[in-house]
Design a protein around this motif. Sequence first.
Motif, mmCIF file in Angstrom:
data_model
loop_
_atom_site.group_PDB
_atom_site.id
_atom_site.type_symbol
_atom_site.label_atom_id
_atom_site.label_comp_id
_atom_site.label_asym_id
_atom_site.label_seq_id
_atom_site.Cartn_x
_atom_site.Cartn_y
_atom_site.Cartn_z
ATOM 1 N N THR A 1 0.816 -1.219 0.000
ATOM 2 C CA THR A 1 0.000 0.000 0.000
ATOM 3 C C THR A 1 0.843 1.260 0.000
ATOM 4 N N VAL A 2 2.127 1.139 -0.327
ATOM 5 C CA VAL A 2 3.002 2.294 -0.237
ATOM 6 C C VAL A 2 2.549 3.422 -1.156
ATOM 7 N N LEU A 3 2.141 3.095 -2.348
ATOM 8 C CA LEU A 3 1.719 4.151 -3.264
ATOM 9 C C LEU A 3 0.454 4.828 -2.749
ATOM 10 N N ARG A 4 -0.444 4.038 -2.191
ATOM 11 C CA ARG A 4 -1.651 4.631 -1.612
ATOM 12 C C ARG A 4 -1.283 5.604 -0.499
ATOM 13 N N ASP A 5 -0.324 5.206 0.309
ATOM 14 C CA ASP A 5 0.110 6.097 1.395
ATOM 15 C C ASP A 5 0.653 7.403 0.846
ATOM 16 N N VAL A 6 1.433 7.294 -0.221
ATOM 17 C CA VAL A 6 2.039 8.491 -0.802
ATOM 18 C C VAL A 6 0.961 9.435 -1.316
ATOM 19 N N VAL A 7 0.024 8.879 -2.091
ATOM 20 C CA VAL A 7 -1.009 9.725 -2.695
ATOM 21 C C VAL A 7 -1.936 10.297 -1.631
ATOM 22 N N ALA B 1 -3.123 7.331 -13.606
ATOM 23 C CA ALA B 1 -4.388 6.655 -13.334
ATOM 24 C C ALA B 1 -4.427 6.113 -11.907
ATOM 25 N N LEU B 2 -3.265 5.676 -11.404
ATOM 26 C CA LEU B 2 -3.245 5.165 -10.035
ATOM 27 C C LEU B 2 -3.587 6.265 -9.035
ATOM 28 N N ALA B 3 -3.110 7.459 -9.294
ATOM 29 C CA ALA B 3 -3.417 8.570 -8.388
ATOM 30 C C ALA B 3 -4.915 8.825 -8.363
ATOM 31 N N ARG B 4 -5.535 8.827 -9.541
ATOM 32 C CA ARG B 4 -6.989 9.027 -9.581
ATOM 33 C C ARG B 4 -7.724 7.899 -8.862
ATOM 34 N N GLN B 5 -7.266 6.682 -9.068
ATOM 35 C CA GLN B 5 -7.927 5.541 -8.430
ATOM 36 C C GLN B 5 -7.866 5.645 -6.916
ATOM 37 N N ILE B 6 -6.717 6.041 -6.398
ATOM 38 C CA ILE B 6 -6.571 6.135 -4.939
ATOM 39 C C ILE B 6 -7.442 7.252 -4.386
ATOM 40 N N VAL B 7 -7.470 8.395 -5.079
ATOM 41 C CA VAL B 7 -8.338 9.487 -4.632
ATOM 42 C C VAL B 7 -9.796 9.053 -4.698
ATOM 43 N N TYR B 8 -10.154 8.350 -5.767
ATOM 44 C CA TYR B 8 -11.529 7.860 -5.922
ATOM 45 C C TYR B 8 -11.922 6.961 -4.749
ATOM 46 N N GLU B 9 -11.035 6.033 -4.410
ATOM 47 C CA GLU B 9 -11.354 5.095 -3.331
ATOM 48 C C GLU B 9 -11.318 5.735 -1.955
ATOM 49 N N SER B 10 -10.729 6.921 -1.876
ATOM 50 C CA SER B 10 -10.715 7.610 -0.585
ATOM 51 C C SER B 10 -12.061 8.244 -0.251
ATOM 52 N N VAL B 11 -12.916 8.391 -1.250
ATOM 53 C CA VAL B 11 -14.240 8.983 -1.026
ATOM 54 C C VAL B 11 -15.144 7.914 -0.426
ATOM 55 N N PRO B 12 -15.828 8.195 0.689
ATOM 56 C CA PRO B 12 -16.730 7.201 1.285
ATOM 57 C C PRO B 12 -17.763 6.717 0.263
ATOM 58 N N VAL B 13 -18.144 5.444 0.388
ATOM 59 C CA VAL B 13 -19.011 4.824 -0.616
ATOM 60 C C VAL B 13 -20.321 5.588 -0.770
ATOM 61 N N SER B 14 -20.944 5.987 0.343
ATOM 62 C CA SER B 14 -22.221 6.690 0.247
ATOM 63 C C SER B 14 -22.052 8.024 -0.484
ATOM 64 N N GLU B 15 -20.990 8.732 -0.186
ATOM 65 C CA GLU B 15 -20.737 9.996 -0.866
ATOM 66 C C GLU B 15 -20.391 9.762 -2.326
ATOM 67 N N ARG B 16 -19.694 8.653 -2.598
ATOM 68 C CA ARG B 16 -19.331 8.317 -3.969
ATOM 69 C C ARG B 16 -20.583 8.146 -4.831
ATOM 70 N N ARG B 17 -21.578 7.452 -4.292
ATOM 71 C CA ARG B 17 -22.824 7.232 -5.033
ATOM 72 C C ARG B 17 -23.513 8.570 -5.334
ATOM 73 N N TRP B 18 -23.520 9.447 -4.342
ATOM 74 C CA TRP B 18 -24.162 10.751 -4.519
ATOM 75 C C TRP B 18 -23.444 11.568 -5.582
ATOM 76 N N LEU B 19 -22.102 11.518 -5.568
ATOM 77 C CA LEU B 19 -21.325 12.268 -6.551
ATOM 78 C C LEU B 19 -21.532 11.705 -7.965
ATOM 79 N N HIS B 20 -21.600 10.376 -8.082
ATOM 80 C CA HIS B 20 -21.862 9.781 -9.396
ATOM 81 C C HIS B 20 -23.228 10.233 -9.919
ATOM 82 N N LEU B 21 -24.223 10.270 -9.047
ATOM 83 C CA LEU B 21 -25.547 10.715 -9.478
ATOM 84 C C LEU B 21 -25.503 12.176 -9.918
ATOM 85 N N ASN B 22 -24.842 13.025 -9.139
ATOM 86 C CA ASN B 22 -24.714 14.429 -9.522
ATOM 87 C C ASN B 22 -23.975 14.589 -10.851
ATOM 88 N N ALA B 23 -22.925 13.766 -11.039
ATOM 89 C CA ALA B 23 -22.176 13.832 -12.297
ATOM 90 C C ALA B 23 -23.073 13.459 -13.472
#
Length: 961
Positions: free
Chosen positions: A279-285, A351-373
Motif C-alpha cells: 500500500t506504499v503508493l496509496r500512502d504516498v497519494v 491513473a493510479l493517483a486518480r484511483q486512490i483518490v476515488y477510493e478515498s471517497v466514502p461509498v455513500s458519498e461516492r454514489r451521490w457524486l456519481h448521481l450528480n455527475a
Amino acid sequence: MPLGPGATRPGALSDTLVGRQAELELLHSAIAAPPSLALIEGEAGIGKSRLVAELLATPRLAGVRRLVGQCEQLQEPLPLSPLLDAFRLARDELARSQALNPVIGTLAPLLPEIAPHLPPPLPPLPDPGAERHRTFRAAVALLDHLSPLVLVLEDVHWADSVTHDFLAFLASHLPRDLSVILTARTGAGRLPIREALARAPSGPARFVGLSPLSRPEVAELAAGILAAELPRTFADLLYEKTGGIPFVVEEVLRTLMERLPASEIPHRAEVLADLAVPTVLRDVVLHRLYSLDETAQEILGAAAIIGPVPDDRVLAEVTGRDLAEIAHALARAQAVGLLHEEDGHCRFRHALARQIVYESVPVSERRWLHLNAARALESGVGPKPAARLAHHFLHAGRTTEFVANVEAAADTALTHGNDATAARFLLQALEAGEPSRDTRVRLAVKLGRAAVDGLAHAEAVPILERLLATEPLPAPVRGELRFALGRLLRQHGEVRAGHLQIESAIDDLADQPALLGRALAVLTAPETVVERHVREHVARCDQAEDAARRSGDRDVDIAVRIARASLMLEQGDPGSWRLIDDLLHDDHLRSAPREHARACLNWAQAALHIGRLEPAEALLAEGRRVAGQAEYLRVAEVVELVTAAVDRAAGRWDGLVDRVRGLGGAAATFAAASLDSQLLHGALLAATGPTEEAVDRLVDVIAVAERVGAVWPLIPARTTLSRLLLTLDDAAGAAEHANAALAHVRTKGNWVWGAEPVLCLVDALHAQGRGGEAAELVDELAARLAGADAPIAQAALLTAQGVLARSRDEWGPADRLFDEARTTLKRAGLRYEEALAAERLGRLRCERDATDGGRLLESALRRYGALHADRDIARICQIMRRNGVPIPYPWRGGRPSLGQTLSSREREVALLAAEGRTNQEIAVELFLSRRTVESHVSSALRKLGYLSRKELAALSLDGGA
C-alpha cells in the motif's frame, strides 16, 4: 518544427533514464527504419511514458515531426478520439499545406478545430462499414501527408475497439515514412491488436516489454534523485518497499523529501519502515491528498469521480462550488503533485493517483457524486454521452437509468459498426439488477444479433440460455433467440448443440420468412454436424430458398445462394463453380463486404476439402482483400487458418508448423476454427514429426470433435491418424480408425469425404493380406464418385483400385492406376500428396525391377526434403536402401547435409535414445532443451533411414554411423 510534448514525464524527479538503454536503442532502431511499429508494454507506473518522452527528447530526433495522442479510461463508442487529438496538434502544419488528398475531407466533421485547413467533407456513405473504412483511409492519408512522422498513442489498452480496428488497419497500410509507437498497460487483458501488429506486412512490430528495475537500478535512480550515495541498507529496503516500479520509487522519495533534506534521507532508513508494502503508493497519494484543505479534498474527490480530465463546469455542478473555488482547488492539487497540466488541460498525473483518490471517497458519498455527475452531463448541450452516463448511473445505484443509457450506448456502437462494444454494453445491461421482462427480452434480442459479430460468445450464451429456460416468450421472439443462441454455440465450438438449437427455432420462425431463410441456410452446411444426411441438408436448402422468396429480402436470397454453393461444392458438384462465379459478380453481394468475405473464406475451405487448390487460393485472396478493406477483424483467425491450409496443400511448408502451432490456442476466438487448426497441426506433425506429438494431437481432435459433434474435423482426423498408424506398422489400428471414419461418411452420405478413408482401409487390409475383402467397397466408392469434381477423392479412388490390382498381381493395371493418381494430384498442385503418390508408384516399379522406380523415389525424397517432412524422409530412405537405390546428398536446399554420418551430438543423443531414455531424460542429462533433443533424434532417424526410435535399439552406432 517538432509537434508534441517535451522531454520528460511531467512531475518526474529524475532527469536521467535508468535501466532502459536497451529498450531505448530498440525504439531508435525502429524509428530509423520506417515504416515501423513499436508497442511498449508494462504495468502501471513502470515508465512507459517516460521512455517515450526520453526517446522524443534525444538529439537524434531533433527536427523530426511527431504527434502524440492520449487514450482515456472512459471511452465513448465513437472512433479514433486519441488519433483525432493527435491530429489537432498538426494545425500549424496543415495551415501551410496544399493539395491534400480529397479523402482527407472525411475527417473534417470530426476535427472542427482544423476543418478549415482540410479538404471539404465528402458526402456520407449509406453503409456504416464503408463509411468507417473511408475514415480509416482518410486518417492514413493524413498521416502519409504529415510524414516523415513519429506517431505516439499512449495507453491504447483504454482505446475503444474502433480505435483498435484502425490500428490493425494502419498496421497493414503503413505509410513508408511513418513510425508508430504505442504504449499499453499489461494486466488490462490481451490487447486486441497484438496479433495484427505481429503480422504487419511491413514487418512485425517491435514489442518492448518493461519490467521493474533491478536492485542496483533502483539504487541508481534514487541516488540520482537525492544527489547522494546510498548505503546498501537503504537501497535494499527501498527496493523491497517499491518492488522496483519507477513511479513508486519517485513517489516514495518525493514524500520523504518533503519531510527531510535530501542529503539526510539515505542515512535514515527507518523512515521507510512506516511505508507498508503493497500500500506504499496509496500512502504516498493519500498523504498528498490530506495535505489539502477540506474544500480542495472534496473537489478533488469529485474530480476523480468525473474522470481523468475533470471538467470545470461539471465539477461546479457536482460540488455546488463556484468556478473560483474549483480553480483554486485544482491549482493546490497540482502544486502537491496530484494533478498536472497537459495539452492545456488539468488532469490526474497518473491513473493510479486518480484511483486512490476515488477510493478515498466514502461509498455513500461516492454514489451521490456519481448521481450528480450524471445529472450534470444530462444537462449539457449537444448529444448525451450515453456511455459516461451509464457509468455514473451504475455507480450511483440507479439501475433503470443505467440500463436505459447503456442500451443507448450499445445502439450508438452498432450504428458505427462496433459490434464488440455493443455486445459488451448489452451484457452489462442484462447483468444489472432485474430489468423488466420486456426489457430483458429486448436486450437479449439485440445481444443475440451483436454477439455473433461482436465475439461475446462465452458471455452471451448463458444469458440467452437462461432467458429461454425461464421466460414464457412469444414464438417469434423465442425463435430469434434460439437462432442467435445456436449460432453462438456453433461459433463457440458446440456444433451439435448449436445445430439442435437452430432446428428448434424453425417452427417458431414460420411467420418471419427472412429470419427463417437465414436459419435454414445455416442448417444447410454439411461440414458442421454429424448425424445429418446430406439429403437433409439439401432439403433444408430448398426450404431456405422458399423462405427467401416469401421474404422478398435480397440479403436473405444472397445468403441462401451462398449456402447452396457451399453445399454443392462440398459434394464435388461441378455446377457449384458456375453458381460461385455468378455470386462473385453479383453487385448486391459486393455491397455487403462481411457477407462477401465470409462466403469467399467458406468456399476456399470447401475447395481445399475436395482438392481444388487453385480456386481455393483465388477465393482466399478475395476474402482476405474484402475483409481487410472492410476491417472485418472477426474473421482474422479464419483468414490465418485458411492461409495456412492453402500453404500446406501447395507445399509451402517453411515455418508452417510454428505458424500453425500458434493458431487456435486458449485465446482463440472461434473454437470451431481452433479445432480445424489442431487438425492441420496434427497432419503436419504426421509428416514432420515428432510422431508421439502427432498422435496425441490427432487423438485430441477426434475426442473433441466426437464430443461436440463436428463431422469435418472428425473424418479427416481419423483418416490422418489411420495413415500415420500404417507407417508405424499398426495395420489393425489403421483399419479401426478408417472404419470409424467411413461410418461417419455413410451417415453423412458425402462420399467425396469418404475416398481417403476407403484408401486407408484398403491399405490396411492389404498389409494384413486381406486386400481382396475391400473390392466391394472400392466399387461402391467408384459408383458414388461418378462425375464428382474432386481431385483428392478421384486420386484416392484410383490408388485404392491400384492397390486391389496389386493384391491380385495385376502389375500393369496397378502401375497405370498409380500413375494416373499421381498425375491427377500433380495437375491439382497438391505437392505433398503428389510426393506420396510418386513414392507409391516408385515402390511398385522397384518391386518389378523397372528402371525408373528409383527415379520416382528420388523425386519423392527431394519433395519431402523441400517440405522438411522428416518422417517421410526416414521412411523413403529406408525403402531406397532396401531396393538398392542410391540416396543423393544433399537432397534439399540449405547448408550441406552430413549425409549418413551422424554428428557427435546426434550420436550421443541417439545412443541414449537406443537405451530407452525419454526425450526429457536425455535433455536433463545433456543439459539440452527437450525441443533440441527432439530435433537431434529426428535428424538421426532421417539420416539412418529409420521410421521410429524403436529401431535404434538394435543399432550399433559405432559401426553403422
